[in-house]
Design a protein around this motif. Structure first.
Motif, short mmCIF file in Angstrom:
data_model
loop_
_atom_site.label_atom_id
_atom_site.label_comp_id
_atom_site.label_asym_id
_atom_site.label_seq_id
_atom_site.Cartn_x
_atom_site.Cartn_y
_atom_site.Cartn_z
N VAL A 78 -4.08 22.26 70.29
CA VAL A 78 -3.37 23.49 69.96
C VAL A 78 -4.36 24.56 69.48
N ALA A 79 -5.33 24.14 68.67
CA ALA A 79 -6.34 25.08 68.18
C ALA A 79 -7.12 25.69 69.33
N ALA A 80 -7.35 24.92 70.40
CA ALA A 80 -8.09 25.45 71.55
C ALA A 80 -7.31 26.57 72.22
N TYR A 81 -5.98 26.40 72.34
CA TYR A 81 -5.17 27.48 72.90
C TYR A 81 -5.16 28.70 71.99
N GLU A 82 -5.01 28.48 70.68
CA GLU A 82 -5.05 29.59 69.73
C GLU A 82 -6.38 30.33 69.83
N THR A 83 -7.46 29.57 69.86
CA THR A 83 -8.79 30.18 69.93
C THR A 83 -8.95 31.02 71.18
N HIS A 84 -8.44 30.52 72.29
CA HIS A 84 -8.55 31.27 73.53
C HIS A 84 -7.87 32.64 73.41
N TYR A 85 -6.64 32.64 72.95
CA TYR A 85 -5.90 33.90 72.86
C TYR A 85 -6.54 34.84 71.83
N VAL A 86 -6.90 34.30 70.67
CA VAL A 86 -7.47 35.14 69.63
C VAL A 86 -8.82 35.69 70.06
N ASN A 87 -9.65 34.86 70.67
CA ASN A 87 -10.97 35.32 71.10
C ASN A 87 -10.87 36.36 72.21
N LEU A 126 -29.10 37.30 64.04
CA LEU A 126 -27.97 36.47 63.63
C LEU A 126 -27.48 35.70 64.85
N PRO A 127 -27.93 34.44 65.03
CA PRO A 127 -27.39 33.63 66.12
C PRO A 127 -26.01 33.12 65.72
N ILE A 128 -25.07 33.21 66.65
CA ILE A 128 -23.71 32.76 66.36
C ILE A 128 -23.19 32.01 67.57
N GLY A 129 -22.45 30.96 67.35
CA GLY A 129 -21.96 30.14 68.44
C GLY A 129 -20.69 30.69 69.07
N HIS A 130 -20.35 30.17 70.24
CA HIS A 130 -19.06 30.46 70.87
C HIS A 130 -18.01 29.62 70.15
N PHE A 131 -17.56 30.15 69.04
CA PHE A 131 -16.72 29.38 68.11
C PHE A 131 -15.79 30.36 67.42
N GLY A 132 -14.50 30.34 67.78
CA GLY A 132 -13.59 31.33 67.23
C GLY A 132 -13.74 32.67 67.92
N PRO A 133 -13.23 33.75 67.32
CA PRO A 133 -13.35 35.09 67.90
C PRO A 133 -14.76 35.65 67.70
N THR A 134 -15.60 35.53 68.69
CA THR A 134 -17.03 35.75 68.52
C THR A 134 -17.42 37.19 68.21
N GLN A 135 -16.59 38.17 68.61
CA GLN A 135 -16.97 39.57 68.36
C GLN A 135 -16.45 40.09 67.02
N LEU A 136 -15.62 39.32 66.33
CA LEU A 136 -15.11 39.78 65.04
C LEU A 136 -16.23 40.03 64.03
N PRO A 137 -17.21 39.13 63.87
CA PRO A 137 -18.31 39.42 62.93
C PRO A 137 -19.09 40.67 63.30
N LEU A 138 -19.29 40.91 64.58
CA LEU A 138 -20.01 42.10 65.02
C LEU A 138 -19.28 43.36 64.58
N ALA A 139 -17.96 43.39 64.84
CA ALA A 139 -17.17 44.56 64.46
C ALA A 139 -17.15 44.75 62.95
#
Length: 317
Positions: A78-87, A126-139
């Protein structure tokens, strides 16, 4: 999630990029993220009834994190589906994100490491993984006034007419509103080097996302679920410019949806061979990242690589 082009896919794009986008971008950021996560849970519930992809995601979670019982595997599916939509759709939230409401969705820990390096006149990678919404920290960091630059990959290759002229076109427009420079890999590397030497901050992913064409030099490392081919670019950028390489990790917050943790700069190995030094620093980062992936495989975009037999951990198609 990996998808194929089809008329049904195009219809879904029109729904997402028009009524859904217009709704999400008018909500407060916290409510916007909650709505996107809810859509992911709804998709997971519908997919779970049919088996197929949902079942493969449950098995993949067990491959990445052996020892998970069936209930936890389902939770991670379920978390994988959530992550997909949120990311994928968090870009709809960013126009409403401000310095004042950012703490309601993203806590930031370890800013002192970033500030100390910049105060010393050093750039920061700042290296960051493909984990969660990846552009949120950038913004978020851009809103806080940090001089942000991202090495990012965006391509319309293989998309349908609607994919190119609706989804891709509008995504470009929204990305241009993020308070950061976004440059492509390859030609953008020179600009990233100049940015670091001027005391800027470069955020770049430390693993290849599903379907992403890899760029730059890679090396193989042990990782949850098997060997991972990871880019050495973040470490090489730091070594080439004297910038600090500060690991950055996104995860769930305690009282807010997300938390960004910025760690102290990695030590540069006392070896003259920069290639060997870059590999050692990359391995150091990946060991820390691996613990987070094993704990929450549903947040990791790379879980998709275990769902499709033709995909590998280092996608080159």
């Amino acid at each position: 999630m990996k998808v194929s082009e089809s008329p049904g896919r195009d219809l879904l794009r029109l729904v997402v990029w028009y009524p859904l986008r217009l709704v999400v971008e008018r909500l407060p950021p916290k409510a916007g993220f909650a709505l996107l996560a809810r859509l992911g849970r709804l998709h997971a519930a519908l997919a779970g009834r049919r088996g197929g992809r949902a079942a493969r995601l449950r098995r993949a979670a067990g491959t990445v994190a052996p020892g998970l019982d069936e209930a936890v595997r389902k939770t991670q599916m379920v978390a994988a589906y959530e992550t997909h939509y949120v990311n994928q759709l968090s870009i709809f939230v960013f126009p409403r994100l401000t310095r004042d409401n950012r703490p309601s969705v993203l806590a930031i820990e370890g800013r002192e490491h970033l500030d100390a390096a910049l105060a010393a006149g050093r750039g920061v990678v700042l290296p960051i993984g493909h984990f969660g919404p990846t552009q949120l920290p950038l913004a978020a960091l851009g809103l806080l006034g940090y001089p942000m630059l991202q090495i990012g990959f965006l391509s319309d290759a293989g998309l349908s007419f609607i994919g190119r002229h609706v989804a891709f076109r509008l995504r470009q427009r929204y990305e241009a509103r993020i308070p950061a420079a976004i440059v492509p890999p390859g030609p953008g590397t020179r600009r990233a080097i100049e940015h670091l030497r001027a005391g800027g901050v470069v955020m770049t992913t430390a693993d290849d996302g599903p379907g992403q064409v890899p760029f730059g030099r890679h090396a193989d490392f042990d990782f949850p679920g098997g060997r991972l081919s990871a880019p050495l670019g973040p470490a090489k950028l730091a070594l080439a410019t004297g910038a600090a390489l500060c690991p950055a990790f996104l995860g769930p917050g305690r009282n807010v949806p997300f938390c960004l943790t910025i760690e102290a700069p990695l030590e540069v190995p006392a070896i003259s061979d920069k290639n060997a030094a870059g590999r050692a620093m990359t391995e150091d980062f990946l060991e820390r990242y691996a613990a987070r992936v094993a704990a929450m495989p549903g947040w990791w975009h790379g879980l998709e690589d275990h769902v499709f037999p033709l995909a590998t951990r280092h996608i080159r198609d």
